[in-house]
Design a protein around this motif. Structure first.
Motif, short mmCIF file in Angstrom:
data_model
loop_
_atom_site.label_atom_id
_atom_site.label_comp_id
_atom_site.label_asym_id
_atom_site.label_seq_id
_atom_site.Cartn_x
_atom_site.Cartn_y
_atom_site.Cartn_z
N UNK A 178 0.80 -1.23 0.00
CA UNK A 178 0.00 0.00 0.00
C UNK A 178 0.83 1.28 0.00
N UNK A 179 1.84 1.42 0.89
CA UNK A 179 2.62 2.66 0.81
C UNK A 179 3.35 2.83 -0.53
N UNK A 180 3.79 1.70 -1.13
CA UNK A 180 4.44 1.81 -2.44
C UNK A 180 3.46 2.31 -3.49
N UNK A 181 2.26 1.70 -3.50
CA UNK A 181 1.25 2.08 -4.50
C UNK A 181 0.81 3.52 -4.32
N UNK A 182 0.85 3.97 -3.07
CA UNK A 182 0.42 5.33 -2.78
C UNK A 182 1.55 6.31 -3.08
N UNK A 183 2.75 5.96 -2.64
CA UNK A 183 3.85 6.91 -2.67
C UNK A 183 4.45 7.12 -4.05
N UNK A 184 4.76 6.02 -4.76
CA UNK A 184 5.48 6.18 -6.03
C UNK A 184 4.69 7.03 -7.04
N UNK A 185 3.39 6.77 -7.27
CA UNK A 185 2.67 7.63 -8.21
C UNK A 185 2.61 9.08 -7.76
N UNK A 186 2.44 9.30 -6.45
CA UNK A 186 2.39 10.69 -5.96
C UNK A 186 3.71 11.39 -6.30
N UNK A 187 4.82 10.70 -6.02
CA UNK A 187 6.13 11.32 -6.27
C UNK A 187 6.30 11.62 -7.76
N UNK A 188 6.00 10.60 -8.60
CA UNK A 188 6.21 10.79 -10.04
C UNK A 188 5.30 11.89 -10.59
N UNK A 189 4.06 11.96 -10.10
CA UNK A 189 3.12 12.92 -10.67
C UNK A 189 3.39 14.34 -10.19
N UNK A 190 3.78 14.47 -8.91
CA UNK A 190 3.88 15.82 -8.36
C UNK A 190 5.26 16.45 -8.53
N UNK A 191 6.29 15.61 -8.73
CA UNK A 191 7.65 16.17 -8.81
C UNK A 191 7.77 17.28 -9.86
N UNK A 192 7.29 17.07 -11.12
CA UNK A 192 7.44 18.13 -12.11
C UNK A 192 6.79 19.44 -11.66
N UNK A 193 5.63 19.29 -11.00
CA UNK A 193 4.89 20.47 -10.55
C UNK A 193 5.70 21.25 -9.51
N UNK A 194 6.22 20.49 -8.51
CA UNK A 194 6.97 21.15 -7.44
C UNK A 194 8.26 21.77 -7.97
N UNK A 195 8.90 21.07 -8.93
CA UNK A 195 10.13 21.63 -9.50
C UNK A 195 9.82 22.93 -10.23
N UNK A 196 8.68 22.94 -10.94
CA UNK A 196 8.28 24.14 -11.68
C UNK A 196 8.06 25.30 -10.71
N UNK A 197 7.35 25.04 -9.61
CA UNK A 197 7.07 26.11 -8.65
C UNK A 197 8.35 26.58 -7.96
N UNK A 198 9.29 25.64 -7.77
CA UNK A 198 10.50 26.02 -7.05
C UNK A 198 11.38 26.91 -7.92
N UNK A 199 11.28 26.76 -9.24
CA UNK A 199 12.11 27.55 -10.13
C UNK A 199 13.57 27.12 -10.13
N UNK A 200 13.90 25.98 -9.52
CA UNK A 200 15.28 25.49 -9.52
C UNK A 200 15.46 24.59 -10.74
N UNK A 201 16.16 25.11 -11.74
CA UNK A 201 16.27 24.39 -13.01
C UNK A 201 17.03 23.09 -12.85
#
Lengths: 517, 251
Positions: A372-395
């Motif tokens: 369960x934590x794997x199924x929950x965590x991995x998609x969240x990380x993969x889906x949200x990382x681009x968004x958070x990187x974009x907001x952070x502005x750290x290229x």
């Protein structure tokens, strides 16, 4: 007949307001509908038809909202729907019933909102020469929304025989409504602050929707006179077709009300049907079931989306430079999710004997629990990382963010696999509230919690350090990402193997622990 | 011998719960384990079934030592413990499937055995309900089904008929007799002497952690009933004194 059905509908609506478990839900839905209605009227009042963006929104928003309204009756669940099949046992004629049910569709939130939508549409076109077209288009649209939704309810009730199918229909319609309302809101927001490129995009989308059956009527006022008349005629034809179909469906359902259940063993085993038929698979299915049903686990799922928000607010209040901090929430979330499993065996309470009494490989127990934590965590990380990187502005920090987060999650699960066998401590009983604590925690609890957290951080320290170096020279970011994933995979496998052996050896002691709590 | 227990010992702190118990069960027999409350029945059966580590002694099932090669022993063993939880958010069908999977059965076998056991124990109507909604007797029945699903050669049942209604008890007893006549072995504990007398062909009486009598049913009960012998062994009936107020009614 009409009279009776309308009174029945009113009584059904009234019952939603009786004090009890449903009252809160009723009020929440009512509040949501109020917001949507007010939003529509407000948007209509502030429409400036000379602005091409507003003109596009005047087509797009009604079209999107009408999708939500068509599926809205399904969102309440088919159990409460007033649909023709329910009248099959009574000696009623199809035609009066069809009329009565269609009229009953106006009463109730979706019907009222459809009318509000129509009125708002007229308001938006108030000062335009095309206003008469808009009035006719709005009336035709409201009628076709109500007819379509009644048809949809009748068909869904007829087709969905199993409970699972019913639940799926309810869930899908709720998701549709949420997405549609979100899309409508963002369309309005875009139209309000439009620059030229946005304007062009909106206009292009509006043209596309206008050319589709969805925008047939809503785009009528924007068309030339001839085309507008053609669209209105098309709308009238559509309503005629819907009426005929509606009469046919009602008559059909009254004649053959029962759709038999598919023969044979229909009841499935839920998650158990979706996993491999192995000990680890079964334990994974059981864990998934507990993560979704048991409030001790569910609280984690509820807190997860909140944690990053709260963290950002706290950091912002503390006065930190905001944008780069967007890189923090995901790793913290991953760390927490992996760490959370560190006392999982104790959560089973004495039901753990089923695992102890079976000739079960220890690694199977460990694997099953971390699914369960794997199924929950991995998609969240993969889906949200681009968004958070974009907001952070750290290229260029994307590989580091993904790799480090995945590494923290997997390392956490590996460490948890060992601690939950080695250093288990009393946990709240199954069925207890999410914040309940067992009567005695013992001194081991604090050590176990602290050790698992520190162990994860220590094991991940090299990757974290590499990622930190990336802030000054971005070439380190991919290295940090690879290091994170590699550490995670290694620690996970090691944790499963070692934890599995420890579990096998210490199983009676674990059972003894839960027996004493 | 399917089950061979030697010198089993367990103490909690200073209190000795089980004090050197040895017993054996023949293949195809139903062995009854009787004793007063707190005599050490559950402790003994937990150690026999690999759930509680003994301080001393050995338990051998077939040719596998439960505490030295647990996996081999547990393959042959079906357990119904007393007062332990089940994963009670699962439905009855899910729970039986779960137990079957933990014992390495395949999907088809698990499903068909679930149906068979539900029929035999009268659980058909309840398989789709979560186990947490079951009554105490129903939980016993689903636990018995869970213990049987991998067709073990030895069944260890702790109070299997407590709170189970007479009809279901009769069904379960029939099932156990059939199992034993086909070569299975059952060890069960119970307070119900009549039932033990009807069902079991060998009996052991345990009092304060020691076995006071053991052997075939006839050897243990002698001339009287099992209940008479049991009360005698367990210390006899103590004359009730000092409760005079109970017989002076204040009407």
């Amino acid at each position: 007949m009409v009279d009776h059905v309308l009174r029945l509908k009113l009584a059904l609506l009234g019952s939603a307001f009786r004090p009890g478990r449903t009252l809160a839900a009723t009020l929440a839905v009512l509040a949501l509908a109020g917001v949507v209605g007010a939003g529509l009227v407000n948007a209509a009042l502030s429409t400036d038809l000379d602005d091409p963006a507003h003109r596009a929104a005047a087509v797009l928003v009604p079209a999107i909202v009408s999708i939500a309204l068509v599926v809205a009756p399904l969102a309440a669940g088919l159990g409460s729907a007033l649909e023709p099949r329910r009248f099959a046992p009574f000696p009623v004629e199809a035609k009066p019933l069809a009329l009565a049910l269609a009229l009953a569709g106006i009463i109730g939130l979706p019907g009222v909102l459809a009318v509000v939508l129509g009125v708002s549409f007229e308001i938006a076109w108030e000062n335009d020469p095309a206003r008469p077209v808009a009035v006719v288009a709005a009336v035709l649209s409201v009628v076709s929304i109500i007819l379509s939704s009644q048809l949809l309810v009748a068909l869904a009730a007829h087709l969905a025989v199993t409970t699972t199918a019913r639940r799926t229909i309810t869930a899908v319609s709720r998701a549709t409504i949420a997405i549609a309302l979100g899309a409508a809101a963002s369309t309005l927001a875009l139209a309000a602050q439009a620059d030229t490129p946005t304007r062009e995009v909106l206009a292009a989308i509006a043209d596309g929707v206008g050319a589709s059956p969805l925008g047939l009527l809503w785009a009528a006022p924007t068309a030339d006179t001839g085309a507008a008349v053609a669209r209105l005629l098309g709308g009238a034809l559509l309503i005629g077709a819907l009426v005929l179909l509606w009469l046919f469906v009602v008559a059909r359902v009254l004649e053959a009300p029962q759709r038999p259940l598919p023969s044979g063993r229909d009841h499935g085993l839920g998650w158990f049907d979706l996993v491999p038929a192995t000990p680890a698979g079964a334990i994974a299915a059981r864990s998934l079931l507990y993560w979704t049903r048991d409030s001790r686990y569910r609280v984690v799922i509820l807190v997860l989306p909140l944690a990053p928000v709260l963290m950002m607010i706290a950091l912002a209040i503390a006065g930190s430079p905001l944008p780069p901090l967007w890189l923090l929430p995901l790793p913290v979330l991953a760390l927490f999710l992996g760490w959370f499993a560190h006392n999982d065996a104790a959560y089973d309470h004495t039901a753990l004997w089923l695992h102890v009494a079976a000739p079960l490989p220890g690694a199977a127990d460990r694997w099953g629990r971390i699914v369960p934590p794997l199924l929950l965590g991995v998609p969240i990380i993969l889906a949200l990382s681009p968004l958070f990187v974009m907001w952070s502005g750290v290229e260029g920090s994307l590989p580091a963010l993904i790799g480090v987060s995945i590494g923290l999650l997997l390392t956490g699960l590996g460490v948890s696999s060992i601690t939950s066998a080695l250093a288990a401590y009393p946990a709240a009983r199954p069925g207890a509230g999410p914040f309940d604590q067992p009567p005695t925690l013992g001194a081991g609890a604090g050590w176990s919690q602290a050790f698992s957290l520190l162990a994860v951080l220590a094991l991940m320290a090299p990757s974290l350090l590499l990622a930190y170096w990336g802030l000054t020279s971005p070439a380190w970011y991919p290295v940090a990402g690879i290091a994170g994933v590699a550490t995670g995979l290694g620690m996970l496998l090691l944790g499963i193997v070692v934890g599995g052996r420890l579990f096998r050896r210490r199983a009676p002691e674990l059972l003894d622990l839960v027996l004493r709590t | 011998m399917v089950l061979d227990v030697r010198g089993l010992r367990k103490s909690y702190g200073g209190a000795v719960a089980v004090d050197g118990i040895s017993l054996t069960a023949r293949r195809g027999s139903i062995f009854g384990f009787v004793g007063p409350n707190g005599a050490g029945k559950t402790t003994t059966l937990s150690m026999v079934s690999g759930l509680l580590r003994p301080d001393d002694g050995t338990v051998v099932i077939g040719d596998a030592d439960v505490w030295k090669s647990p996996t081999a022993a547990k393959r042959k063993l079906g357990v119904l413990p007393d007062r332990l939880r089940l994963f009670d958010r699962l439905t009855g069908a899910q729970l039986l499937y779960y137990c079957a999977m933990l014992h390495g059965l395949d999907r088809g076998t698990a499903r068909s055995r679930t149906d068979d056991l539900a029929n035999a124990l009268g659980l058909d109507g309840s398989l789709e309900r979560p186990v947490r909604d079951y009554s105490v007797g129903m939980v016993k029945k689903i636990s018995l089904a869970a213990a049987l699903i991998h067709s073990p050669s030895l069944l260890v049942l702790d109070e299997p008929f407590e709170s189970v209604d007479p009809v279901s008890t009769a069904q379960a007893v029939d099932l156990l007799r059939r199992y034993a006549s086909a070569g299975g072995t059952v060890v069960l504990s119970s307070h119900n002497m009549d039932l033990v007398e009807r069902v079991c062909d060998a009996v052991a009486v345990i009092v304060e952690g020691r076995i006071l009598a053991s052997g075939s049913l006839d050897e243990v009960r002698g001339a009287g009933t099992l209940e008479q012998r049991f009360v005698e062994l367990a210390g006899g009936r103590v004359a009730v004194e000092g409760l005079e107020w109970l017989t002076t009614f204040s009407v």
